[in-house]
Design a protein around this motif. Structure first.
Motif, PDB file in Angstrom:
ATOM      1  N   TRP A 175      39.632  44.682  37.829  1.00 32.16           N
ATOM      2  CA  TRP A 175      40.650  45.571  38.381  1.00 32.16           C
ATOM      3  C   TRP A 175      40.310  47.033  38.100  1.00 32.16           C
ATOM      4  O   TRP A 175      40.397  47.888  38.972  1.00 32.16           O
ATOM      5  CB  TRP A 175      42.008  45.273  37.768  1.00 32.16           C
ATOM      6  CG  TRP A 175      42.691  44.054  38.256  1.00 32.16           C
ATOM      7  CD1 TRP A 175      42.228  43.138  39.153  1.00 32.16           C
ATOM      8  CD2 TRP A 175      44.000  43.624  37.853  1.00 32.16           C
ATOM      9  NE1 TRP A 175      43.167  42.159  39.340  1.00 32.16           N
ATOM     10  CE2 TRP A 175      44.252  42.421  38.556  1.00 32.16           C
ATOM     11  CE3 TRP A 175      44.951  44.113  36.975  1.00 32.16           C
ATOM     12  CZ2 TRP A 175      45.451  41.724  38.399  1.00 32.16           C
ATOM     13  CZ3 TRP A 175      46.139  43.423  36.814  1.00 32.16           C
ATOM     14  CH2 TRP A 175      46.389  42.233  37.530  1.00 32.16           C
TER      15      TRP A 175
ATOM     16  N   GLU B 197      43.609  48.875  43.491  1.00 32.77           N
ATOM     17  CA  GLU B 197      43.865  48.420  42.123  1.00 32.77           C
ATOM     18  C   GLU B 197      44.255  49.573  41.200  1.00 32.77           C
ATOM     19  O   GLU B 197      44.786  49.366  40.114  1.00 32.77           O
ATOM     20  CB  GLU B 197      42.622  47.709  41.557  1.00 32.77           C
ATOM     21  CG  GLU B 197      42.294  46.394  42.235  1.00 32.77           C
ATOM     22  CD  GLU B 197      41.471  46.575  43.505  1.00 32.77           C
ATOM     23  OE1 GLU B 197      41.089  45.557  44.102  1.00 32.77           O
ATOM     24  OE2 GLU B 197      41.220  47.742  43.903  1.00 32.77           O
TER      25      GLU B 197
ATOM     26  N   ARG C   3      47.578  49.634  39.570  1.00 36.35           N
ATOM     27  CA  ARG C   3      47.857  48.731  38.460  1.00 36.35           C
ATOM     28  C   ARG C   3      47.674  49.404  37.101  1.00 36.35           C
ATOM     29  O   ARG C   3      47.900  48.785  36.070  1.00 36.35           O
ATOM     30  CB  ARG C   3      46.952  47.501  38.565  1.00 36.35           C
ATOM     31  CG  ARG C   3      47.183  46.724  39.861  1.00 36.35           C
ATOM     32  CD  ARG C   3      46.146  45.626  40.057  1.00 36.35           C
ATOM     33  NE  ARG C   3      46.299  45.026  41.388  1.00 36.35           N
ATOM     34  CZ  ARG C   3      45.462  44.128  41.913  1.00 36.35           C
ATOM     35  NH1 ARG C   3      44.404  43.720  41.201  1.00 36.35           N
ATOM     36  NH2 ARG C   3      45.662  43.645  43.116  1.00 36.35           N
TER      37      ARG C   3
ATOM     38  N   ASP D 248      53.984  47.471  38.662  1.00 30.87           N
ATOM     39  CA  ASP D 248      53.196  46.889  39.745  1.00 30.87           C
ATOM     40  C   ASP D 248      53.387  45.372  39.787  1.00 30.87           C
ATOM     41  O   ASP D 248      53.233  44.676  38.777  1.00 30.87           O
ATOM     42  CB  ASP D 248      51.720  47.224  39.532  1.00 30.87           C
ATOM     43  CG  ASP D 248      50.863  46.786  40.699  1.00 30.87           C
ATOM     44  OD1 ASP D 248      50.720  47.569  41.649  1.00 30.87           O
ATOM     45  OD2 ASP D 248      50.359  45.640  40.669  1.00 30.87           O
ATOM     46  N   ALA D 249      53.690  44.851  40.971  1.00 32.45           N
ATOM     47  CA  ALA D 249      53.968  43.416  41.123  1.00 32.45           C
ATOM     48  C   ALA D 249      52.742  42.563  40.825  1.00 32.45           C
ATOM     49  O   ALA D 249      52.865  41.447  40.290  1.00 32.45           O
ATOM     50  CB  ALA D 249      54.475  43.132  42.539  1.00 32.45           C
ATOM     51  N   ASP D 250      51.544  43.052  41.143  1.00 28.66           N
ATOM     52  CA  ASP D 250      50.332  42.281  40.873  1.00 28.66           C
ATOM     53  C   ASP D 250      50.100  42.095  39.373  1.00 28.66           C
ATOM     54  O   ASP D 250      49.602  41.055  38.934  1.00 28.66           O
ATOM     55  CB  ASP D 250      49.110  42.970  41.488  1.00 28.66           C
ATOM     56  CG  ASP D 250      49.126  42.926  43.012  1.00 28.66           C
ATOM     57  OD1 ASP D 250      49.740  41.994  43.565  1.00 28.66           O
ATOM     58  OD2 ASP D 250      48.522  43.815  43.634  1.00 28.66           O
ATOM     59  N   VAL D 251      50.448  43.112  38.602  1.00 26.54           N
ATOM     60  CA  VAL D 251      50.298  43.022  37.150  1.00 26.54           C
ATOM     61  C   VAL D 251      51.203  41.919  36.600  1.00 26.54           C
ATOM     62  O   VAL D 251      50.786  41.088  35.786  1.00 26.54           O
ATOM     63  CB  VAL D 251      50.615  44.381  36.491  1.00 26.54           C
ATOM     64  CG1 VAL D 251      50.699  44.257  34.978  1.00 26.54           C
ATOM     65  CG2 VAL D 251      49.565  45.414  36.880  1.00 26.54           C
ATOM     66  N   ARG D 252      52.428  41.888  37.070  1.00 29.84           N
ATOM     67  CA  ARG D 252      53.369  40.869  36.600  1.00 29.84           C
ATOM     68  C   ARG D 252      52.931  39.466  37.038  1.00 29.84           C
ATOM     69  O   ARG D 252      52.975  38.515  36.248  1.00 29.84           O
ATOM     70  CB  ARG D 252      54.770  41.178  37.122  1.00 29.84           C
ATOM     71  CG  ARG D 252      55.359  42.447  36.513  1.00 29.84           C
ATOM     72  CD  ARG D 252      56.692  42.828  37.141  1.00 29.84           C
ATOM     73  NE  ARG D 252      57.226  44.033  36.526  1.00 29.84           N
ATOM     74  CZ  ARG D 252      58.303  44.084  35.759  1.00 29.84           C
ATOM     75  NH1 ARG D 252      58.989  42.981  35.517  1.00 29.84           N
ATOM     76  NH2 ARG D 252      58.713  45.207  35.238  1.00 29.84           N
ATOM     77  N   ALA D 253      52.505  39.341  38.267  1.00 27.09           N
ATOM     78  CA  ALA D 253      52.092  38.024  38.771  1.00 27.09           C
ATOM     79  C   ALA D 253      50.881  37.502  38.005  1.00 27.09           C
ATOM     80  O   ALA D 253      50.772  36.297  37.732  1.00 27.09           O
ATOM     81  CB  ALA D 253      51.783  38.112  40.262  1.00 27.09           C
ATOM     82  N   ASP D 254      49.982  38.405  37.633  1.00 29.52           N
ATOM     83  CA  ASP D 254      48.786  37.965  36.919  1.00 29.52           C
ATOM     84  C   ASP D 254      49.128  37.472  35.514  1.00 29.52           C
ATOM     85  O   ASP D 254      48.520  36.513  35.025  1.00 29.52           O
ATOM     86  CB  ASP D 254      47.776  39.106  36.839  1.00 29.52           C
ATOM     87  CG  ASP D 254      46.405  38.630  36.410  1.00 29.52           C
ATOM     88  OD1 ASP D 254      45.745  37.932  37.208  1.00 29.52           O
ATOM     89  OD2 ASP D 254      45.998  38.920  35.269  1.00 29.52           O
TER      90      ASP D 254
ATOM     91  N   ARG E 263      50.348  33.976  35.746  1.00 34.33           N
ATOM     92  CA  ARG E 263      49.219  33.067  35.918  1.00 34.33           C
ATOM     93  C   ARG E 263      48.532  32.793  34.574  1.00 34.33           C
ATOM     94  O   ARG E 263      48.157  31.655  34.279  1.00 34.33           O
ATOM     95  CB  ARG E 263      48.228  33.691  36.908  1.00 34.33           C
ATOM     96  CG  ARG E 263      47.055  32.790  37.261  1.00 34.33           C
ATOM     97  CD  ARG E 263      46.122  33.487  38.237  1.00 34.33           C
ATOM     98  NE  ARG E 263      44.880  32.762  38.403  1.00 34.33           N
ATOM     99  CZ  ARG E 263      43.771  33.288  38.877  1.00 34.33           C
ATOM    100  NH1 ARG E 263      43.743  34.568  39.240  1.00 34.33           N
ATOM    101  NH2 ARG E 263      42.671  32.564  39.005  1.00 34.33           N
TER     102      ARG E 263
END
Length: 513
Positions: free
Chosen positions: A108, A118, A121, A172-178, A181
């Motif tokens: 990232w 990215e 993020r 950032d939504a991608d940070v939370r989703a990762d 995971r």
């Protein structure tokens, strides 16, 4: 009652516990080879420091891939074997989670440097002043120096630790989703929970306002952060913990433990709530002098801070000076450390032991050429950093590695005077620190005297205290004065040193029923 509510956790600093392949660095197979020792010690759970893929700028706390094992420590198959075998020994496994930042080598961040999407993020900002040559604000790094580094395109990025550890943007939504995971990845592999690094971090004050210049000089290093520090303990961080808890709760029995460096008990309590952290890692005893009044205040505050929750206790970890040294070093420090071990293990709640404390290890006085902690470099040598408490464990035999490694080197040099501290030299010695810990943990697990979660304090002479566990009846007495004092009435279960008839000598603690 949840399994963790009165557990004894053992922190494994992975680099320093046991090396299986001779490269001088501890690894997962090394830990697996010593599970019999950990079962003999009597601990309930392990906390493993980061073993993920990393360039090791901060010894693994700069994570390049949070869902893989760095080859330095093994591979995923080795991790799976470790978890399975630990469970076979009746020991649960919790792992470090590092959500505040990534490595600068994370894909990232590398994409962000190239100007990709990215970048959202992380915290990239234009500079201040002519040509943007000044950092966006006056924030400092916990490791010393500015918290901003300029990139070739002229922008700046935020790193509250080393430049190799850029802070993530939790808006950032991608940070939370990762992170979700990552949590599911390790839970599905059988881990029993997470110790969350910098749990008071993640969220940054809106607008990234300047620090008060008056407090900037005192904000380097590991310590509680004041409410006026906009870098940490912002309200939005609780949204992150609620998200983590929702994931973890789908795996019954899994526990979350937050590293929380905040200034007040009221702020600490906000992290340990039914929908946030199960446990907050409490540094009260690790930052308190060997003084009965100070220790009592630390205990009372810690119990009050969690209310109906579960208190936690620790005397040392990989970020603070080992308590044998903190209490004066030498024989004095060892006597005091023995006494405080009984105090910690007598308290209701969760105890965290740091690998090597059961051997009475002091901080090692390392030569400057050996120091690797980024704090040493970032402060220009003004602070020596944390390497002294991270030296590998001595197991058996002679130097230079005392059985830590099959080779003749260790990533930090081991002191030649540590022969008396080896597991081998202490295992059959009933007067050793190791034997004291084994006996104390066994009593804690088997004696009904340890029932109950409330404390009742006795009147005691100056420099002393005694408390009783309501419900079980255990009495713990501590003498930090320079003269013997009468023991409370009762039958002695265990003492940290020889007793003088019916008196408790100085620098000694005792358990009675």
């Amino acid at each position: 009652m949840p399994w963790w509510q009165d557990a004894v956790f053992y922190q494994v600093y992975v680099r320093s516990f046991a090396d299986s392949d001779g490269d001088g660095v501890g690894d997962l197979e090394g830990i697996r080879s010593r599970l019999g020792y950990l079962e003999l010690l009597g601990v309930d759970a392990l906390w493993l420091t980061p073993f993920y893929r990393s360039p090791m700028a901060d010894h693994g706390y700069d994570v390049a891939d949070p869902r893989d094992v760095d080859p330095l420590f093994g591979d995923l198959a080795a991790f799976d074997r470790l978890v399975a075998d630990a469970h076979g020994h009746g020991i649960r496994v919790t792992v470090d989670l590092v959500p505040n930042h990534t490595s600068d080598q994370h894909p990232w961040f590398q994409a962000a440097l190239r100007g990709g999407p990215e970048r959202a993020r992380y915290h990239f900002r234009p500079g201040r002043g002519p040509g943007g040559e000044q950092p966006p604000n006056n924030w400092t790094s916990v490791f010393g120096g500015p918290a901003w580094t300029r990139t070739p395109d002229g922008s700046w990025y935020l790193h509250l630790f080393a430049p190799e550890q850029p802070d993530l943007n939790w808006d950032d939504a991608d940070v939370r989703a990762d992170l979700v995971r990552t949590l599911r990845f390790w839970l599905d592999r059988g881990v029993d929970g997470f110790r969350i690094d910098v749990a008071h971090g993640m969220a940054k004050a809106p607008g990234l306002p300047d620090l008060d210049p008056a407090v900037v000089p005192v904000l380097t290093g590991a310590h509680a952060h004041p409410a006026a520090d906009p870098r940490f303990d912002n309200d939005e961080v609780h949204d992150v913990h609620r998200m983590i808890r929702q994931v973890v709760d789908r795996h019954p029995g899994a526990v979350t433990i937050g590293e929380i460096w905040v200034e007040t008990d009221e702020r600490f309590a906000r992290y340990v709530r039914p929908d946030e952290l199960h446990l907050g890692f409490n540094f009260a005893l690790a930052t308190t002098a060997f003084d009965a009044d100070s220790v009592r205040r630390a205990v009372e505050r810690s119990v009050a801070a969690v209310g109906a929750g579960t208190p936690t206790w620790t005397l040392s970890n990989h970020d603070v000076e080992r308590h044998v040294t903190r209490y004066g070093g030498g024989e004095v420090g060892l006597r005091r450390a023995r006494a405080m071990a009984l105090v910690e293990l007598a308290l209701p709640g969760v105890a965290f032991l740091y690998n090597g404390e059961e051997l009475g290890l002091p901080n090692a006085d390392l030569p400057e050429w050996a120091l690797q902690d980024p704090i040493f470099e970032r402060t220009g040598g003004a602070e020596r950093g944390r390497d002294g408490c991270r030296v590998p464990l001595p197991w058996e035999g002679p130097p230079p590695t005392y059985g830590f490694s099959p080779g003749d080197k260790s990533w930090l040099p081991m002191p030649p005077e540590w022969a008396a501290h080896t597991v081998e030299s202490q295992l059959e010695d009933p007067g050793s620190m190791l034997s004291l810990y084994r006996h104390a943990i066994e009593l804690r697990k088997t004696s009904e005297a340890f029932a109950g979660t409330e404390l009742e304090w006795y009147g005691a002479p100056p420099g002393c205290f005694a408390f009783r566990r309501k419900g079980g009846g255990l009495i713990c007495a501590l003498n930090t004065s320079d003269a013997p004092v009468p023991l409370p009435p009762g039958t002695t279960l265990l003492a940290s040193g020889p007793l003088d008839g019916e008196e408790l000598p100085p620098e000694t603690a005792a358990w009675l029923v």
